[in-house]
Design an enzyme around this catalytic site. Structure first.
Site, PDB file in Angstrom:
ATOM      1  N   CYS A   2       9.518  21.054 -45.219  1.00 50.03           N
ATOM      2  CA  CYS A   2      10.139  19.761 -45.448  1.00 50.03           C
ATOM      3  C   CYS A   2       9.294  18.712 -44.751  1.00 50.03           C
ATOM      4  CB  CYS A   2      11.578  19.749 -44.907  1.00 50.03           C
ATOM      5  SG  CYS A   2      12.421  18.200 -45.214  1.00 50.03           S
ATOM      6  N   GLU A 105       9.367  17.822 -52.114  1.00 44.61           N
ATOM      7  CA  GLU A 105       8.496  18.994 -51.984  1.00 44.61           C
ATOM      8  C   GLU A 105       7.344  18.801 -52.958  1.00 44.61           C
ATOM      9  OE1 GLU A 105       8.759  21.343 -49.815  1.00 44.61           O
ATOM     10  OE2 GLU A 105      10.846  21.232 -49.136  1.00 44.61           O
TER      11      GLU A 105
END
Length: 234
Positions: A2, A105
């Site tokens: 992340c 992402e």
DNA sequence: CCAGACGTTGTT
DNA sequence: GTCTGG
DNA sequence: CCAGACGTTGTT
DNA sequence: GTCTGG
């Protein structure tokens, strides 16, 4: 993993959802990068409620000689966070929730990285599991930093990446903040991938790649030049 | 005992 | 500060 | 995470 | 290639 998040919820929504004692003064953020401040929810020791605080994203252990040096600890593996020297103390005593409306992402492709926004199907704000630390400058000043816990990717994120942030559902927030030794097994049980049916992913403009780009266009779905190879739209 | 590391990701 | 490696 | 820099000296 | 800055 992340490495980029957004937080667009209105301050009064955050205050209500997270039981904050004070309505925060916050502008919407569409593209928050490591090294920048993020907002984090912590218990308010002075009340039954909670506080929203700013922590620099990238945890600096308290024994670090130079907070500018060394690798940027923006994530901590949930599988090992308890036993790592850089994280163990923060995990034991300083947990937080990082409110987000979504996280990004990247999928590696020929010609560059394609960013995807992952958010709740209902687009509501949700909470990532975080830990934070405090680093004392030679004077009075203090630097407070944080790291977001990761786990294996669920079905929505897996086509993009094999790791994703840990999401703590609202019914488990109290448990997450419990430092009681007898609760540690229950706390560890929270560190798992979110159910796939909570989330949706869609490609967004590659302008998101630059942390300097921070506006509502970060959220907009764009046509995917490889649509059909991925089944991300549920 | 002291010295030196202390992290994740992805890639090989 | 605390753990691992030598 | 990605983007962008990556260097010194002396002078203005 | 690798580090720094955002």
């Amino acid at each position: 993993m992340c490495g980029r998040i957004n937080l667009t919820a209105a301050p009064h929504v955050l205050a209500e959802r997270f039981y904050l004692d004070v309505v925060p003064d916050l502008l919407p953020r569409y593209n928050i990068a490591p090294g920048q401040d993020l907002a984090a929810v912590v218990p308010n020791p002075g009340s039954a409620g909670r506080l929203l605080r700013a922590f620099r994203w990238g945890l600096v252990p308290p024994w670090s000689r130079d907070p500018a040096a060394g690798p940027k600890l923006i994530n901590a593996r949930s599988e090992t966070v308890r036993e790592k020297r850089a994280f163990g103390e923060a995990f034991a005593r300083r947990r937080c929730l990082v409110p987000v409306n979504g996280f990004y992402e990247w999928q590696k492709r020929d010609g560059g990285s394609q960013p995807f926004l992952i958010r709740r199907r209902d687009r509501d704000v949700f909470a990532l599991a975080g830990i934070w630390e405090r680093w004392q400058y030679p004077g009075d000043r203090v630097l407070e930093t944080c790291s977001i816990l990761t786990t294996v990717a669920n079905g929505v994120v897996r086509p993009l990446h094999h790791r994703m942030p840990v999401i703590i559902p609202q019914q488990d927030w109290r448990q997450w903040f419990s430092l009681d030794e007898a609760q540690q097994e229950a706390v560890m049980a929270l560190l798992k991938p979110a159910p796939a049916d909570l989330l949706l992913a869609h490609p967004v403009t590659r302008r998101v790649n630059s942390p300097a780009f921070d506006d509502p266009a970060c959220l907009e779905p764009v046509a995917d030049d490889r649509k059909g190879q991925l089944n991300l739209f549920g």
